[in-house]
Motif scaffolding. Structure first.
Motif, short mmCIF file in Angstrom:
data_model
loop_
_atom_site.label_atom_id
_atom_site.label_comp_id
_atom_site.label_asym_id
_atom_site.label_seq_id
_atom_site.Cartn_x
_atom_site.Cartn_y
_atom_site.Cartn_z
N TRP A 1 0.83 -1.21 0.00
CA TRP A 1 0.00 0.00 0.00
C TRP A 1 0.86 1.26 0.00
O TRP A 1 0.50 2.28 -0.60
CB TRP A 1 -0.96 -0.01 1.19
CG TRP A 1 -2.16 -0.87 0.93
CD1 TRP A 1 -2.40 -2.10 1.46
CD2 TRP A 1 -3.24 -0.59 0.05
NE1 TRP A 1 -3.57 -2.59 0.96
CE2 TRP A 1 -4.12 -1.69 0.10
CE3 TRP A 1 -3.55 0.48 -0.78
CZ2 TRP A 1 -5.29 -1.74 -0.65
CZ3 TRP A 1 -4.72 0.42 -1.53
CH2 TRP A 1 -5.58 -0.66 -1.46
N LEU A 2 1.99 1.22 0.68
CA LEU A 2 2.90 2.36 0.66
C LEU A 2 3.46 2.60 -0.73
O LEU A 2 3.67 3.75 -1.13
CB LEU A 2 4.05 2.15 1.65
CG LEU A 2 3.73 2.35 3.12
CD1 LEU A 2 4.88 1.88 3.99
CD2 LEU A 2 3.40 3.80 3.40
N SER A 3 3.70 1.53 -1.47
CA SER A 3 4.20 1.71 -2.84
C SER A 3 3.16 2.38 -3.71
O SER A 3 3.50 3.22 -4.56
CB SER A 3 4.63 0.37 -3.44
OG SER A 3 3.51 -0.46 -3.65
N ILE A 4 1.90 2.07 -3.49
CA ILE A 4 0.82 2.74 -4.23
C ILE A 4 0.76 4.22 -3.84
O ILE A 4 0.65 5.10 -4.70
CB ILE A 4 -0.53 2.05 -3.97
CG1 ILE A 4 -0.51 0.65 -4.60
CG2 ILE A 4 -1.69 2.87 -4.52
CD1 ILE A 4 -1.68 -0.23 -4.20
N ALA A 5 0.85 4.51 -2.54
CA ALA A 5 0.82 5.90 -2.08
C ALA A 5 2.01 6.69 -2.63
O ALA A 5 1.86 7.85 -3.04
CB ALA A 5 0.83 5.94 -0.56
N PHE A 6 3.19 6.07 -2.67
CA PHE A 6 4.37 6.74 -3.21
C PHE A 6 4.19 7.03 -4.70
O PHE A 6 4.52 8.12 -5.17
CB PHE A 6 5.61 5.88 -2.98
CG PHE A 6 6.85 6.45 -3.60
CD1 PHE A 6 7.41 7.61 -3.11
CD2 PHE A 6 7.44 5.84 -4.69
CE1 PHE A 6 8.55 8.15 -3.68
CE2 PHE A 6 8.57 6.36 -5.27
CZ PHE A 6 9.13 7.52 -4.77
N THR A 7 3.66 6.08 -5.44
CA THR A 7 3.43 6.27 -6.88
C THR A 7 2.47 7.43 -7.13
O THR A 7 2.71 8.28 -8.00
CB THR A 7 2.90 4.98 -7.52
OG1 THR A 7 3.83 3.93 -7.27
CG2 THR A 7 2.69 5.15 -9.00
N VAL A 8 1.40 7.49 -6.36
CA VAL A 8 0.44 8.59 -6.49
C VAL A 8 1.10 9.92 -6.15
O VAL A 8 0.90 10.93 -6.83
CB VAL A 8 -0.80 8.33 -5.60
CG1 VAL A 8 -1.69 9.56 -5.52
CG2 VAL A 8 -1.58 7.14 -6.13
N ALA A 9 1.91 9.94 -5.11
CA ALA A 9 2.59 11.18 -4.71
C ALA A 9 3.56 11.65 -5.79
O ALA A 9 3.66 12.85 -6.06
CB ALA A 9 3.33 10.97 -3.39
N VAL A 10 4.25 10.73 -6.44
CA VAL A 10 5.16 11.10 -7.52
C VAL A 10 4.38 11.66 -8.71
O VAL A 10 4.79 12.66 -9.32
CB VAL A 10 6.04 9.90 -7.94
CG1 VAL A 10 6.77 10.17 -9.24
CG2 VAL A 10 7.02 9.56 -6.84
N ILE A 11 3.26 11.06 -9.02
CA ILE A 11 2.42 11.57 -10.12
C ILE A 11 1.91 12.96 -9.79
O ILE A 11 1.94 13.86 -10.65
CB ILE A 11 1.26 10.59 -10.39
CG1 ILE A 11 1.81 9.29 -11.00
CG2 ILE A 11 0.23 11.21 -11.33
CD1 ILE A 11 0.80 8.16 -11.08
N VAL A 12 1.47 13.18 -8.56
CA VAL A 12 0.99 14.51 -8.14
C VAL A 12 2.12 15.53 -8.25
O VAL A 12 1.91 16.65 -8.73
CB VAL A 12 0.41 14.45 -6.71
CG1 VAL A 12 0.19 15.84 -6.15
CG2 VAL A 12 -0.88 13.65 -6.70
N ASN A 13 3.31 15.16 -7.82
CA ASN A 13 4.46 16.06 -7.92
C ASN A 13 4.80 16.38 -9.37
O ASN A 13 5.10 17.53 -9.70
CB ASN A 13 5.69 15.45 -7.24
CG ASN A 13 5.72 15.74 -5.77
OD1 ASN A 13 5.90 16.88 -5.36
ND2 ASN A 13 5.54 14.71 -4.97
N THR A 14 4.74 15.39 -10.23
CA THR A 14 5.03 15.60 -11.65
C THR A 14 4.03 16.55 -12.28
O THR A 14 4.41 17.47 -13.02
CB THR A 14 5.03 14.25 -12.40
OG1 THR A 14 5.97 13.38 -11.78
CG2 THR A 14 5.39 14.43 -13.85
N VAL A 15 2.77 16.36 -11.98
CA VAL A 15 1.73 17.24 -12.51
C VAL A 15 1.93 18.66 -12.00
O VAL A 15 1.79 19.64 -12.74
CB VAL A 15 0.32 16.70 -12.16
CG1 VAL A 15 -0.76 17.73 -12.47
CG2 VAL A 15 0.06 15.40 -12.90
N ALA A 16 2.27 18.79 -10.73
CA ALA A 16 2.50 20.13 -10.15
C ALA A 16 3.68 20.83 -10.81
O ALA A 16 3.64 22.03 -11.06
CB ALA A 16 2.72 20.02 -8.65
N VAL A 17 4.74 20.10 -11.11
CA VAL A 17 5.91 20.68 -11.77
C VAL A 17 5.54 21.13 -13.17
O VAL A 17 5.90 22.23 -13.61
CB VAL A 17 7.09 19.67 -11.79
CG1 VAL A 17 8.18 20.15 -12.73
CG2 VAL A 17 7.63 19.48 -10.39
#
Length: 72
Positions: free
Chosen positions: A13-29
């Protein structure tokens, strides 16, 4: 559910949360809305992934040290 299965499920579940966080960061950049607080969004699950991953990595070695008992 025993301890090892609980750690393994938490790691998944942490790997899923990390993947979502990276996607959110990429979109924000890409949108130009990145800030430091948003960057820390990915660091928290990554730190927990480190600890759960190290635990899971050491399970087979710990089983050998304890006399060959199965971990799974």
């Amino acid at each position: 559910m025993n301890w090892n299965k609980w750690i393994r499920q938490t790691h998944r579940w942490l790997s899923i949360a990390f993947t979502v966080a990276v996607i959110v960061n990429t979109v924000a950049v890409i949108q130009g809305k990145y800030n430091a607080k948003l960057g820390l969004l990915a660091v928290f699950p990554l730190a927990l992934l480190l600890f759960t991953g190290l635990y899971l990595f050491m399970l087979p070695y710990a089983a050998k040290w304890r006399g060959g008992r199965s971990t799974g």
